[in-house]
Design a protein around this motif. Sequence first.
Motif, PDB file in Angstrom:
ATOM      1  N   GLU A   1      31.774  16.100  50.195  1.00 56.08           N
ATOM      2  CA  GLU A   1      33.006  16.089  50.965  1.00 56.08           C
ATOM      3  C   GLU A   1      34.065  16.941  50.262  1.00 56.08           C
ATOM      4  O   GLU A   1      33.960  17.239  49.078  1.00 56.08           O
ATOM      5  N   ALA A   2      35.095  17.312  51.012  1.00 54.88           N
ATOM      6  CA  ALA A   2      36.203  18.045  50.421  1.00 54.88           C
ATOM      7  C   ALA A   2      37.278  17.069  50.002  1.00 54.88           C
ATOM      8  O   ALA A   2      37.443  16.007  50.607  1.00 54.88           O
ATOM      9  N   LEU A   3      37.983  17.416  48.958  1.00 57.09           N
ATOM     10  CA  LEU A   3      39.083  16.578  48.510  1.00 57.09           C
ATOM     11  C   LEU A   3      40.364  17.384  48.640  1.00 57.09           C
ATOM     12  O   LEU A   3      40.606  18.312  47.876  1.00 57.09           O
TER      13      LEU A   3
ATOM     14  N   GLY B   1      35.883  29.099  46.770  1.00 56.73           N
ATOM     15  CA  GLY B   1      34.755  28.188  46.926  1.00 56.73           C
ATOM     16  C   GLY B   1      34.941  26.803  46.349  1.00 56.73           C
ATOM     17  O   GLY B   1      34.020  25.990  46.389  1.00 56.73           O
ATOM     18  N   ALA B   2      36.126  26.503  45.810  1.00 58.50           N
ATOM     19  CA  ALA B   2      36.371  25.152  45.300  1.00 58.50           C
ATOM     20  C   ALA B   2      36.344  24.154  46.450  1.00 58.50           C
ATOM     21  O   ALA B   2      36.726  24.474  47.577  1.00 58.50           O
ATOM     22  N   SER B   3      35.902  22.950  46.169  1.00 63.05           N
ATOM     23  CA  SER B   3      35.803  21.918  47.200  1.00 63.05           C
ATOM     24  C   SER B   3      37.013  20.998  47.225  1.00 63.05           C
ATOM     25  O   SER B   3      37.046  20.044  47.986  1.00 63.05           O
TER      26      SER B   3
ATOM     27  N   THR C   1      33.622  11.835  45.439  1.00 62.86           N
ATOM     28  CA  THR C   1      33.823  12.395  46.778  1.00 62.86           C
ATOM     29  C   THR C   1      33.283  13.813  46.867  1.00 62.86           C
ATOM     30  O   THR C   1      32.530  14.164  47.791  1.00 62.86           O
ATOM     31  N   VAL C   2      33.656  14.644  45.918  1.00 61.76           N
ATOM     32  CA  VAL C   2      33.238  16.043  45.939  1.00 61.76           C
ATOM     33  C   VAL C   2      31.737  16.161  45.678  1.00 61.76           C
ATOM     34  O   VAL C   2      31.043  16.956  46.315  1.00 61.76           O
TER      35      VAL C   2
ATOM     36  N   LEU D   1      40.714  10.187  39.621  1.00 56.67           N
ATOM     37  CA  LEU D   1      39.876  11.306  39.193  1.00 56.67           C
ATOM     38  C   LEU D   1      38.401  10.957  39.363  1.00 56.67           C
ATOM     39  O   LEU D   1      37.620  11.765  39.860  1.00 56.67           O
ATOM     40  N   LEU D   2      38.013   9.754  38.976  1.00 55.18           N
ATOM     41  CA  LEU D   2      36.620   9.346  39.131  1.00 55.18           C
ATOM     42  C   LEU D   2      36.226   9.301  40.609  1.00 55.18           C
ATOM     43  O   LEU D   2      35.134   9.735  40.976  1.00 55.18           O
ATOM     44  N   ASP D   3      37.110   8.784  41.454  1.00 61.19           N
ATOM     45  CA  ASP D   3      36.831   8.752  42.895  1.00 61.19           C
ATOM     46  C   ASP D   3      36.718  10.171  43.446  1.00 61.19           C
ATOM     47  O   ASP D   3      35.898  10.438  44.327  1.00 61.19           O
ATOM     48  N   ALA D   4      37.549  11.072  42.929  1.00 62.28           N
ATOM     49  CA  ALA D   4      37.514  12.464  43.386  1.00 62.28           C
ATOM     50  C   ALA D   4      36.182  13.105  43.031  1.00 62.28           C
ATOM     51  O   ALA D   4      35.590  13.832  43.833  1.00 62.28           O
TER      52      ALA D   4
END
Length: 221
Positions: free
Chosen positions: A126-128, A101-103, A121-122, A115-118
């Motif tokens: 959205e999926a990364l 279930g991780a995105s 996003t998540v 990391l901050l952008d990730a």
Amino acid sequence: MSAIRVLLADDQTLVRAAFAMLVESAKDMEVVGQAGTGREAVELARRQRADLVVMDIRMPDLDGIEATRLIAEAEDLAGVRVLVLTTYDTDENIVEALRAGASGFLVKDTRPAELLDAIRTVAAGEALLSPGPTARLIERFLRSPSAPSTAGPECLSEREREVLALVARGLNNTEIAEALGLSPLTAKTHVSRIMGKLGARDRAQLVVVAYESGLIVPGNG
């Protein structure tokens, strides 16, 4: 807009402290808790009403994969996203985390801004995914004796299969629309419909389902 509520889960205190300083430096997010074990991560996610958990895979007393699965399956934690951190992008456990279930996932040596952008996003739903490492991981997973045998669903239309192939390559809705000559809204509709048909909770699981089902062949994307 309210700040993104981030929970940090890692068994190394110094790593958590470094991530906490980074996250708190961003004006649009805040650290609401820090966990040193997987079980503690699940409990704090519920208690602190976290929006997103940055989850290390290897932790004592319930590893990151099982913690991710418990979060994904808990009705009262619906909407909580999990971003998995790993030391190496060749870690086969990443595939299990995505199936749990991780995105998405990131390697620990990623740049601070990434990391901050990730997280943004998540948290936005959205999926990364990093298409190259993801494809290699899934290919290796499918070749393992313990990999489940999943029949390819026949419910997708030809257009939906085209869209799925592009999702599995890591394209976003705008890029899919440009590639297929569609509007972004139509591309988004196709992706949502595919998720429903294949039972995928987000784009990350959709990629895994695409490979597991045989609809997408590793190395041909």
